[in-house]
Design an enzyme around this catalytic site. Structure first.
Site, PDB file in Angstrom:
ATOM      1  N   ASN A 138     -37.713 -33.230  56.354  1.00 44.05           N
ATOM      2  CA  ASN A 138     -37.046 -32.436  55.504  1.00 44.05           C
ATOM      3  C   ASN A 138     -37.541 -31.096  55.753  1.00 44.05           C
ATOM      4  OD1 ASN A 138     -35.809 -30.740  53.481  1.00 44.05           O
ATOM      5  ND2 ASN A 138     -36.833 -31.987  51.695  1.00 44.05           N
ATOM      6  N   ASP A 139     -38.682 -30.549  55.219  1.00 43.70           N
ATOM      7  CA  ASP A 139     -39.110 -28.963  55.363  1.00 43.70           C
ATOM      8  C   ASP A 139     -39.040 -28.599  56.656  1.00 43.70           C
ATOM      9  OD1 ASP A 139     -39.629 -28.960  52.718  1.00 43.70           O
ATOM     10  OD2 ASP A 139     -41.768 -29.740  53.128  1.00 43.70           O
TER      11      ASP A 139
END
Lengths: 466, 159
Positions: A394-395
């Site tokens: 994600n990040d």
């Protein structure tokens, strides 16, 4: 203390250790490298056995110890799951730390065995080296245990902070320094055990404030510490082999920590001081994201899109490891490849819980290593790719790192998945990543969210493709 | 490493010490304070020669020698580790983990010293067990990891 021939043999084993690390520059030469390491260790052990007193009981005790340790170690190493690798490495680091403290203790209580003086009359220099070895060993020991607990989920992955944490740590640091000076000047047993206890406490306190997402840094840092502990013991014993090996390991861990920090665009001190990677200052729920629309897709949609693509880049993250989805993922990419679609894997430096973790998991699932690329190698290819298949990451894909100076992850190098024709995001829910920031990518027009367990989604896509 | 000069100074120290003790005996028999002084002088000479023995090899202080080794090894480590491919960073940790257990050398000496001390030997024994777990565990888990890294097979071979 160390004779001519044993010094020479120790040198050979040190050279073999250097060669073993050198072998890791390429997967082809790496297996030979590991073999060099084993031979080097064998030479070191047998050379030392020739030095110790030739007494049958001693040999019996030594071989018993090696046999017990060897059986336990071999059993663990063979049975461990590759997803649990970070925990295993943390646990192993703690053993090195503890062993270093035990050796320092033995040297303190029987200094004549190492030729550094008599009990209560050890030279100041030796005591200083001993104190250092003891302190680093003890910090490594408890620090690694806490890291193990966090990785294994026994201790909360959240950063633990309490008031006056930094002043208290500074106080302990000064206390440690005072105790080492006391040990050097007075030969005191109390000071020796004082160093031990204070260092154990410091080890716990420096790791608990560090959050789950920073674990790659922590694991590398403890790797470095375990090397310096060996180095400290090497000084105490006046043994160059231990100093050389300790420095190699120390340098290796330090470089890995640096690479991990750079992968997150954070300074080393920022990580150590902690408090990042759990409940961040920014509460994601406060951000008004509910009115934005995400495009939900089904496995059938994903299968259809990929079937019509010519290039697919897969971006795996820790979520893939948690779901054990690597085998299903490889099966999916095999089907795609059999239809003439190019499949590549893109790995961010901090993906997973330790350096290179994703590479091992993909290798375990029989993904050839020449299909797996690092960030710098592949980032430009996203614009030519039809599909970016983000699974459990994600990040590391969040464009806010490039565009939003307010974001906690601003400046972090990211994989430019947004440049791909379509981004397929596999996530369990809309929850934000470890940094606690929303990913604006979810709301883009060319993004399709596939909600569910990574492994299940992969299996469904496989069915859709058939 | 200068073991000849080391042996020589060791025997010199022993000789000076024995002269000191014989002078002491003589002093107590003759009750002469002058001889007593001479005796103590002889034993300080012995102690001094003994302390020189420790540093006699190559006349380099062992601490400086150790630091030299440390600094040079850090440079080697720096260059070698930067050449490790990022894909193999996990095996790198496995190998470094295993080789840092070379402190088993210290543990072996603790467990089998020339003049044993029970407590220190017990410490040594446990250190051997811990280091061995690491050595075997570290090398085997690295071997397992490395055996998984395979090149792309020619098409059609894998099913």
């Amino acid at each position: 203390m160390i004779g001519f021939y044993s010094s020479f043999l120790y040198l050979i084993s040190a050279v073999l250790f250097v060669l073993s690390l050198n072998g890791l520059s390429h997967p082809e030469s790496s297996r030979r490298g590991n073999l060099f390491g084993m031979v080097g260790m064998g030479i070191a052990v047998f050379t030392t056995l020739a030095i110790v007193s030739p007494n049958p009981i001693t040999y019996l005790v030594i071989f018993l110890g090696i046999a017990i340790g060897g059986i336990i170690g071999a059993y663990i190493a063979r049975s461990i799951d590759m997803t649990a690798l970070p925990q295993l490495v943390a646990a192993f680091h703690s053993l090195v730390g503890l062993a270093a403290t035990l050796v320092a203790t033995a040297a303190f209580y029987n200094p004549s065995a190492y030729g550094i003086g008599e009990i209560g009359n050890i030279s100041g220099g030796s005591l200083f080296e001993m104190g250092l070895g003891l302190a680093i060993g003890a910090v490594t020991f408890t620090g690694s245990i806490v890291a193990f607990g966090k990785l294994q989920g026994l201790v909360s992955g959240q950063p633990v902070t309490f008031p006056l944490q930094h002043p208290f740590n500074a106080f302990l640091g000064i206390l440690l320094l005072v105790l080492i000076i006391a040990l050097v000047t007075t030969n005191s047993t109390t000071a020796f055990w004082g160093i031990f206890i204070v260092s154990l406490t410091i080890g716990v306190l420096i790791i608990i404030p560090i959050g789950g997402a920073d674990m790659p840094v922590v694991v590398s840092m403890l790797n470095s510490y375990s090397g310096w502990a060996a180095c400290g013991i090497g000084f105490t014993l006046g043994n160059p082999l231990l100093i050389i090996t300790g420095s190699l390991v120390g340098a290796s861990g330090a470089i890995l920590s640096y690479i991990m920090c750079k992968g997150m665009n954070r300074s080393f001190f920022n990580v150590i001081l902690g408090g990042f990677g759990g409940e961040s200052d920014i509460d994601p729920t406060q951000k008004d994201s509910s009115d934005k629309m995400v495009k939900r897709g089904s496995a059938d949609d994903a299968g259809f899109i990929m079937d019509n693509a010519s290039t697919v880049i897969i971006v795996p993250g820790y979520g893939m490891a948690v779901a054990q989805a690597q085998h299903a993922l490889r099966e999916m990419s095999d089907i795609l490849k059999s239809r003439g679609i190019t499949v590549k894997y893109a790995i961010h430096p901090v993906a997973g819980r330790m350096p290179g973790h994703m590479n091992v998991l993909l290798a375990e699932a029989n993904v050839p290593y020449d299909e797996v690329f690092e960030l710098e190698e592949i980032n430009r290819d996203f614009s030519q790719a039809d599909v970016a298949f983000v699974i459990g990451a994600n990040d590391v894909t969040n464009p806010a790192a490039k565009t939003d100076p307010q974001s906690p992850i601003y400046g972090m190098p990211i994989l430019d998945v947004e440049n791909a024709g379509t981004v397929l995001f596999i996530k369990r829910s809309m929850a934000s990543g470890y940094a606690g920031v929303d990913n604006e990518l979810f709301f883009r027009d060319n993004t399709m969210m596939l909600f569910g367990d990574a492994k299940k989604v992969c299996e469904e896509v496989i069915q859709a493709l058939d | 490493m200068g073991s000849n000069s080391q042996n020589l100074s060791t025997s010199l120290a022993e000789q000076a010490n024995s002269i000191g003790s014989r002078l002491n005996e003589l002093a107590s028999k003759l009750e002469s304070s002058k001889l007593e002084e001479l005796a103590s002088e002889a034993s300080t000479l012995g102690a001094k020669i003994g302390s020189i023995t420790q540093f006699s090899h190559g006349s380099v202080d062992p601490l400086i020698f150790g630091i030299t080794v440390l600094v040079l090894s850090c440079f080697i480590g720096y260059f070698v580790v930067w050449s490790v491919t990022p894909a193999l960073h996990s095996p790198l940790m496995g190998v470094t983990n295993a080789i840092s257990s070379v402190i088993i050398v210290g543990a072996l000496i603790a467990a089998g010293p020339k003049d044993p001390n029970f407590f220190a030997s017990i410490m040594g024994f446990f250190a051997i067990v811990l280091a061995s777990i690491n050595i075997f565990g570290g090398f085997i888990v690295t071997q397992r990891m490395l055996s998984m890294f395979k090149r792309k097979k020619p098409s059609g071979e894998n099913k």
